[in-house]
Design a protein around this motif. Structure first.
Motif, mmCIF file in Angstrom:
data_model
loop_
_atom_site.group_PDB
_atom_site.id
_atom_site.type_symbol
_atom_site.label_atom_id
_atom_site.label_comp_id
_atom_site.label_asym_id
_atom_site.label_seq_id
_atom_site.Cartn_x
_atom_site.Cartn_y
_atom_site.Cartn_z
ATOM 1 N N ASP A 255 111.313 -17.739 18.308
ATOM 2 C CA ASP A 255 110.180 -17.083 19.893
ATOM 3 C C ASP A 255 109.752 -18.454 20.378
ATOM 4 O O ASP A 255 109.096 -18.164 21.772
ATOM 5 C CB ASP A 255 109.402 -16.140 18.998
ATOM 6 N N GLN A 256 109.977 -19.787 19.394
ATOM 7 C CA GLN A 256 108.790 -20.434 20.045
ATOM 8 C C GLN A 256 109.421 -20.615 20.472
ATOM 9 O O GLN A 256 109.381 -21.698 21.744
ATOM 10 C CB GLN A 256 108.709 -21.613 19.273
ATOM 11 N N TYR A 257 110.997 -20.628 21.160
ATOM 12 C CA TYR A 257 111.919 -21.454 22.208
ATOM 13 C C TYR A 257 112.028 -20.456 23.445
ATOM 14 O O TYR A 257 112.562 -20.077 24.139
ATOM 15 C CB TYR A 257 113.264 -21.808 21.543
ATOM 16 N N LEU A 258 112.250 -19.331 22.607
ATOM 17 C CA LEU A 258 112.902 -18.069 23.366
ATOM 18 C C LEU A 258 111.775 -16.631 24.100
ATOM 19 O O LEU A 258 112.550 -16.432 25.070
ATOM 20 C CB LEU A 258 113.723 -16.836 22.262
ATOM 21 N N ALA A 259 110.689 -16.813 23.901
ATOM 22 C CA ALA A 259 109.453 -15.986 23.755
ATOM 23 C C ALA A 259 108.876 -16.745 25.096
ATOM 24 O O ALA A 259 108.446 -17.544 24.275
ATOM 25 C CB ALA A 259 108.629 -15.277 22.852
ATOM 26 N N PRO A 260 108.831 -15.689 26.027
ATOM 27 C CA PRO A 260 107.787 -16.316 27.793
ATOM 28 C C PRO A 260 106.075 -16.488 26.776
ATOM 29 O O PRO A 260 105.868 -15.034 26.022
ATOM 30 C CB PRO A 260 108.319 -15.192 28.609
ATOM 31 N N LYS A 261 105.839 -17.219 27.360
ATOM 32 C CA LYS A 261 103.496 -16.907 26.443
ATOM 33 C C LYS A 261 103.122 -17.651 27.194
ATOM 34 O O LYS A 261 103.270 -17.624 28.503
ATOM 35 C CB LYS A 261 103.818 -18.430 25.842
ATOM 36 N N VAL A 262 102.399 -16.080 27.208
ATOM 37 C CA VAL A 262 101.010 -16.011 28.240
ATOM 38 C C VAL A 262 100.111 -16.157 27.868
ATOM 39 O O VAL A 262 98.714 -15.980 29.065
ATOM 40 C CB VAL A 262 100.371 -13.994 28.004
ATOM 41 N N GLN A 263 99.163 -16.976 27.071
ATOM 42 C CA GLN A 263 98.214 -17.148 26.551
ATOM 43 C C GLN A 263 98.499 -18.904 25.509
ATOM 44 O O GLN A 263 99.949 -19.247 25.489
ATOM 45 C CB GLN A 263 97.306 -16.683 25.530
ATOM 46 N N PRO A 264 97.671 -19.902 25.504
ATOM 47 C CA PRO A 264 97.921 -21.386 25.043
ATOM 48 C C PRO A 264 98.928 -21.000 23.403
ATOM 49 O O PRO A 264 97.911 -19.562 22.271
ATOM 50 C CB PRO A 264 96.652 -21.736 25.120
ATOM 51 N N PHE A 265 99.906 -21.664 23.326
ATOM 52 C CA PHE A 265 99.988 -21.989 22.001
ATOM 53 C C PHE A 265 100.386 -23.266 20.959
ATOM 54 O O PHE A 265 100.682 -22.620 19.931
ATOM 55 C CB PHE A 265 101.767 -21.133 22.323
ATOM 56 N N LEU A 266 100.644 -23.883 22.145
ATOM 57 C CA LEU A 266 100.316 -25.498 21.742
ATOM 58 C C LEU A 266 98.837 -26.630 21.291
ATOM 59 O O LEU A 266 98.701 -27.044 22.069
ATOM 60 C CB LEU A 266 101.854 -25.961 22.296
ATOM 61 N N ARG A 267 98.862 -25.936 19.931
ATOM 62 C CA ARG A 267 97.218 -27.184 19.904
ATOM 63 C C ARG A 267 96.093 -26.523 21.093
ATOM 64 O O ARG A 267 95.604 -27.559 20.667
ATOM 65 C CB ARG A 267 98.381 -28.912 20.551
ATOM 66 N N GLY A 268 96.662 -25.392 21.306
ATOM 67 C CA GLY A 268 95.560 -24.105 22.340
ATOM 68 C C GLY A 268 95.707 -25.537 23.839
ATOM 69 O O GLY A 268 94.529 -24.958 24.256
ATOM 70 N N ARG A 269 96.142 -25.921 24.244
ATOM 71 C CA ARG A 269 96.452 -27.333 25.623
ATOM 72 C C ARG A 269 96.551 -26.224 26.934
ATOM 73 O O ARG A 269 96.753 -24.873 26.310
ATOM 74 C CB ARG A 269 97.698 -27.309 25.988
ATOM 75 N N GLU A 270 96.406 -26.356 27.773
ATOM 76 C CA GLU A 270 96.378 -25.018 28.880
ATOM 77 C C GLU A 270 97.951 -24.427 29.153
ATOM 78 O O GLU A 270 98.711 -26.038 28.820
ATOM 79 C CB GLU A 270 95.561 -26.319 30.147
ATOM 80 N N MET A 271 97.732 -23.594 29.473
ATOM 81 C CA MET A 271 99.012 -22.986 31.028
ATOM 82 C C MET A 271 98.954 -23.790 31.393
ATOM 83 O O MET A 271 98.304 -24.645 32.196
ATOM 84 C CB MET A 271 98.726 -21.506 30.547
ATOM 85 N N LEU A 272 100.778 -24.184 31.448
ATOM 86 C CA LEU A 272 101.095 -24.875 32.907
ATOM 87 C C LEU A 272 101.631 -24.034 34.350
ATOM 88 O O LEU A 272 102.494 -23.068 33.839
ATOM 89 C CB LEU A 272 102.237 -26.199 32.287
ATOM 90 N N ASP A 273 100.968 -24.645 34.867
ATOM 91 C CA ASP A 273 102.409 -24.114 36.464
ATOM 92 C C ASP A 273 103.980 -24.664 37.437
ATOM 93 O O ASP A 273 103.710 -25.862 36.975
ATOM 94 C CB ASP A 273 100.928 -24.240 37.987
ATOM 95 N N PRO A 274 104.056 -23.654 37.004
ATOM 96 C CA PRO A 274 105.855 -24.737 36.806
ATOM 97 C C PRO A 274 105.958 -25.035 38.403
ATOM 98 O O PRO A 274 106.471 -25.514 38.144
ATOM 99 C CB PRO A 274 106.295 -23.216 36.474
ATOM 100 N N ALA A 275 105.273 -24.307 39.216
ATOM 101 C CA ALA A 275 104.984 -24.927 40.073
ATOM 102 C C ALA A 275 104.941 -26.301 40.593
ATOM 103 O O ALA A 275 105.432 -27.068 41.667
ATOM 104 C CB ALA A 275 104.141 -24.022 41.401
#
Length: 364
Positions: free
Chosen positions: A176-196
């Motif tokens: 899931d690290q590679y394949l699952a869409p994430k909806v909350q911070p998952f990597l060192r608690g860093r912010e979610m990014l805006d694809p735009a």
């Protein structure tokens, strides 16, 4: 290249490949001539070499970013030549470009490099007596560089004598690290990014140029987030993980999305259907482990949120089953890039020494 006599603390830089209109480079760090007093006076001494591949999620970095000084210094002290190589980055490159580049790097080191070293050192008036022993080459990598090292273990000619991977990618891509869409911070608690904000790096690409050199750049302290990455490539590997599409970019299969197909397949009770990746199996290290794989040292922090520990555990298990001499060292609670944290040299001194002893045993 340097314009004065060779300094062992500075590299000699060579082009090992020209492709896509770019020159792909590697740096060679020769040991000091007095490193082995028993050999002093011999005109040429052929020594083992370790080729190192940098991290950066396959999307950013170069041969001098996240540089493993601890590894280079220990190897140099034993008379081992340290080499750090660039490779084409994703995107617009794919794992197939990475594979082609790392194979080319090893072939160059084992082939033409000694001739070019002779010429370069003669031009500099250097008395360095060390050259590459083409029968004694090892590979090393951190994070994404671990993926590079694994590809070398499988495909490089000559095959490396030994492999070192620190928290390496590619031990298990079916997670899931590679394949699952994430909806909350998952990597060192860093912010979610805006694809735009990263449209330039999202498929389909509009004129994105190939590169093998994307240095680390940070905003100044006056920025509203002091020290925040200023090179967008420093963030896009995290974005791909966040969106659950990293394998689309690694394989180049976007339409239909490979990630969508695999996302469903890894959560069924049935055995995984390898036919789903049949077109891309060659760049999945976990499906290419054989008894020919070189001796390998894996080291990974149990608290790693970028490349999960299960990747090294999975590869370790596969290598054991194949009869390969493999070590997996797990560091309790340690995060990604633990070896670059303040005080790492002191804290991990024993591990660093053990790693180099393992490498040296198989190189000599």
């Amino acid at each position: 290249m340097p314009e004065n006599q060779y300094n062992v603390d500075s590299p000699l830089t060579f082009i090992y490949k020209e492709v896509d209109g770019i020159r792909v480079l590697l740096d060679v760090y020769l040991p000091p001539n007095d490193v082995d007093q028993q050999l002093t006076g011999q005109p040429i001494q052929y020594r083992p070499a370790v080729v190192y591949f940098h991290g950066g999620g396959l999307t950013v970095g170069n041969r001098r970013s996240w540089f493993p000084t601890w590894l280079k210094s220990r190897l140099s002290a034993r008379g081992v030549i340290f080499i750090s190589a660039d490779y084409r980055l994703i995107p617009p490159g794919t794992g197939y470009d990475v594979l082609a580049d790392v194979k080319a790097a090893i072939a160059f080191v084992a082939g033409d490099l000694n001739v070019q070293l002779n010429q370069e050192l003669a031009d500099l008036g250097s008395g360095s007596r060390f050259r590459i022993d083409p029968t004694s080459i090892g590979v090393a990598g951190t994070s994404a560089g671990g993926f590079c090292a694994y590809l070398c273990a499988i495909y490089a000619v000559p095959r490396p004598k030994v492999v070192l991977s620190l928290y390496g990618m590619g031990g298990d891509f079916l997670t899931d690290q590679y394949l699952a869409p994430k909806v909350q911070p998952f990597l060192r608690g860093r912010e979610m990014l805006d694809p735009a904000q990263f449209s330039e790096y999202m498929h389909p690409f509009d004129g994105l140029q190939s590169t093998s050199d994307s240095p680390l750049v940070y905003h100044p302290q006056s920025h509203h987030i002091p020290g925040y990455p200023a090179n967008p490539r420093m963030l896009i590997s995290r974005l791909y993980l966040q969106l659950g599409v990293a394998l689309d970019y690694i394989t180049g299969q976007h339409e239909p999305s490979l990630s969508v197909a695999l996302r469903k397949a890894i959560h069924t009770e049935d055995p995984f259907d390898e036919a789903l990746i049949s077109d891309h199996k060659i760049i999945f290290p976990q499906f290419n482990v054989t008894s020919d794989w070189p001796a390998t040292y894996l080291i990974h922090g149990t608290g790693d949120t970028a490349v999960l520990l299960r990747e090294s555990r999975n590869l370790h298990s596969l290598l054991l089953k194949a009869g390969v001499d493999v070590v997996l060292e797990e560091l309790p609670g340690r995060e990604h890039s633990f070896d670059y944290q303040p005080g790492a040299e002191l804290e991990h001194e024993a591990s660093f020494n053990n790693i180099v002893q393992f490498l040296y045993r198989y190189l000599t």
